[in-house]
Design a protein around this motif. Structure first.
Motif, short mmCIF file in Angstrom:
data_model
loop_
_atom_site.label_atom_id
_atom_site.label_comp_id
_atom_site.label_asym_id
_atom_site.label_seq_id
_atom_site.Cartn_x
_atom_site.Cartn_y
_atom_site.Cartn_z
N ASP A 1 0.86 -1.18 0.00
CA ASP A 1 0.00 0.00 0.00
C ASP A 1 0.90 1.23 0.00
O ASP A 1 1.88 1.29 0.75
CB ASP A 1 -0.89 0.01 1.25
CG ASP A 1 -1.87 1.16 1.23
OD1 ASP A 1 -2.24 1.61 0.13
OD2 ASP A 1 -2.25 1.63 2.32
N THR A 2 0.60 2.24 -0.80
CA THR A 2 1.46 3.41 -0.95
C THR A 2 0.67 4.68 -0.71
O THR A 2 -0.44 4.84 -1.20
CB THR A 2 2.06 3.46 -2.38
OG1 THR A 2 2.80 2.26 -2.62
CG2 THR A 2 2.97 4.67 -2.53
N GLU A 3 1.26 5.58 0.08
CA GLU A 3 0.69 6.90 0.30
C GLU A 3 1.76 7.94 0.01
O GLU A 3 2.93 7.73 0.29
CB GLU A 3 0.22 7.07 1.76
CG GLU A 3 -0.93 6.17 2.15
CD GLU A 3 -2.22 6.55 1.45
OE1 GLU A 3 -2.34 7.71 1.03
OE2 GLU A 3 -3.12 5.68 1.35
N VAL A 4 1.38 9.11 -0.54
CA VAL A 4 2.31 10.18 -0.87
C VAL A 4 2.01 11.40 0.03
O VAL A 4 0.87 11.82 0.16
CB VAL A 4 2.19 10.60 -2.35
CG1 VAL A 4 3.10 11.78 -2.65
CG2 VAL A 4 2.53 9.42 -3.26
N SER A 5 3.06 11.94 0.66
CA SER A 5 2.92 13.13 1.51
C SER A 5 3.52 14.33 0.78
O SER A 5 4.71 14.36 0.48
CB SER A 5 3.65 12.91 2.84
OG SER A 5 3.66 14.08 3.60
N ASN A 6 2.69 15.32 0.49
CA ASN A 6 3.15 16.55 -0.16
C ASN A 6 3.30 17.65 0.89
O ASN A 6 2.34 18.01 1.56
CB ASN A 6 2.15 16.98 -1.24
CG ASN A 6 2.05 15.98 -2.37
OD1 ASN A 6 3.07 15.58 -2.93
ND2 ASN A 6 0.84 15.57 -2.71
N ASN A 7 4.51 18.20 1.02
CA ASN A 7 4.82 19.15 2.09
C ASN A 7 5.31 20.48 1.51
O ASN A 7 5.83 20.53 0.39
CB ASN A 7 5.88 18.57 3.01
CG ASN A 7 5.48 17.20 3.52
OD1 ASN A 7 4.65 17.08 4.41
ND2 ASN A 7 6.06 16.15 2.94
N THR A 8 5.18 21.55 2.31
CA THR A 8 5.57 22.88 1.84
C THR A 8 6.32 23.65 2.92
O THR A 8 5.94 23.61 4.09
CB THR A 8 4.32 23.70 1.44
OG1 THR A 8 3.60 23.00 0.43
CG2 THR A 8 4.72 25.08 0.93
#
Length: 210
Positions: free
Chosen positions: A31-38
Motif C-alpha cells: 500500500d502506498t501513500e504520498v505526503s506533499n509538504n511545503t
C-alpha cells in the motif's frame, strides 16, 4: 543416466526456479501513500511613511523643526529591532567652512509614541534619541522600536507596547531638530545645505519551534 533423463530433469528444475522467482516477487500485499509538504518563508517589509521625514530650507540659527512619521511593518513576520543609522553630506556653498555643519544640527528628541503609552501624561517619554547632534549620532545605532521604559510602564500600569513591531503594526514617531544658535559667529554656514540620510534596518525575531 541417459541424456534424455538429464535433459528432462534440467527443464523441470528451470521451471521450478521460475515458479519460485515469480512467487517471491508477487506473493505479498502493498500500500502506498504520498505526503506533499511545503516550506514557505515569511517576509520582512518595513516602510517609513512619509519616506522624506524633513525637507526644509531658509534656515537660521535658533530654528526648531518638529516632524511626525510612521514606521510600518507591512510584512508577515514580527520585527524584533529596527536599527537607525545616520549619515549626512554637507554642501559648502562658499567653500569657507572651518567646522562641520552637522555639529550645529541637533536632534532634540526622537520619540516612539506607541511605546510611551499613557506616559505622555506624566512626561515619561520613550525617547529613542535625546539631545545629540547629527555629528555624534553618526556613531550611534539606536533601536527605533525599543520600549526604553518598559519597567516603569509595567510597574505603574501605564500601558505602552512591547519592544519590536508586530506584523501589520505601525509605530508613530515624533522628531525635533534644532539649528543650534551658539551665540557665536556662524556666518560660514550661510547658504550651506546638509543632506541627511537615515537608514532603518529591520531584524526578525528569534526562530522558534513550529
Amino acid at each position: 543416466m541417459s541424456v534424455k533423463k538429464k535433459l528432462g530433469l534440467g527443464i523441470a528444475a528451470a521451471a521450478l526456479g521460475i515458479s519460485l522467482v515469480g512467487g517471491g516477487t508477487f506473493a505479498y500485499f502493498s500500500d502506498t501513500e504520498v505526503s506533499n509538504n511545503t516550506f514557505a518563508a515569511g517576509t520582512l517589509d518595513l516602510a517609513v511613511n512619509p519616506s522624506v521625514v524633513i525637507d526644509v530650507d531658509n534656515l537660521k540659527p535658533g530654528d526648531v523643526m518638529v516632524r511626525e512619521f510612521a514606521l510600518e511593518n507591512n510584512g508577515s513576520l514580527d520585527i524584533s529591532t529596527i536599527d537607525l543609522a545616520t549619515a549626512y553630506n554637507v554642501v559648502d556653498a562658499n567653500g569657507d567652512n572651518t567646522d562641520d555643519f552637522g555639529k550645529h544640527i541637533k536632534v532634540l528628541f526622537l520619540e516612539n509614541a506607541d511605546k510611551t503609552g499613557d506616559g505622555w501624561v506624566i512626561g515619561d517619554y520613550n525617547d529613542i534619541i535625546s539631545e545629540t547632534t547629527l555629528y555624534d549620532l553618526q556613531n550611534m545605532t539606536p533601536d527605533a522600536v525599543e520600549n526604553l521604559n518598559h519597567w516603569i510602564t509595567e510597574l505603574l500600569g501605564l500601558g505602552g507596547e512591547d519592544s519590536g513591531l508586530a506584523a501589520g503594526a505601525t509605530d508613530s514617531m515624533y522628531v525635533a531638530f534644532e539649528f543650534v544658535d551658539n551665540e557665536k559667529d556662524q556666518n560660514e554656514f550661510q547658504g550651506d545645505a546638509l543632506e541627511l540620510e537615515w537608514t532603518f534596518t529591520a531584524h526578525q525575531t528569534e526562530g522558534e519551534e513550529r
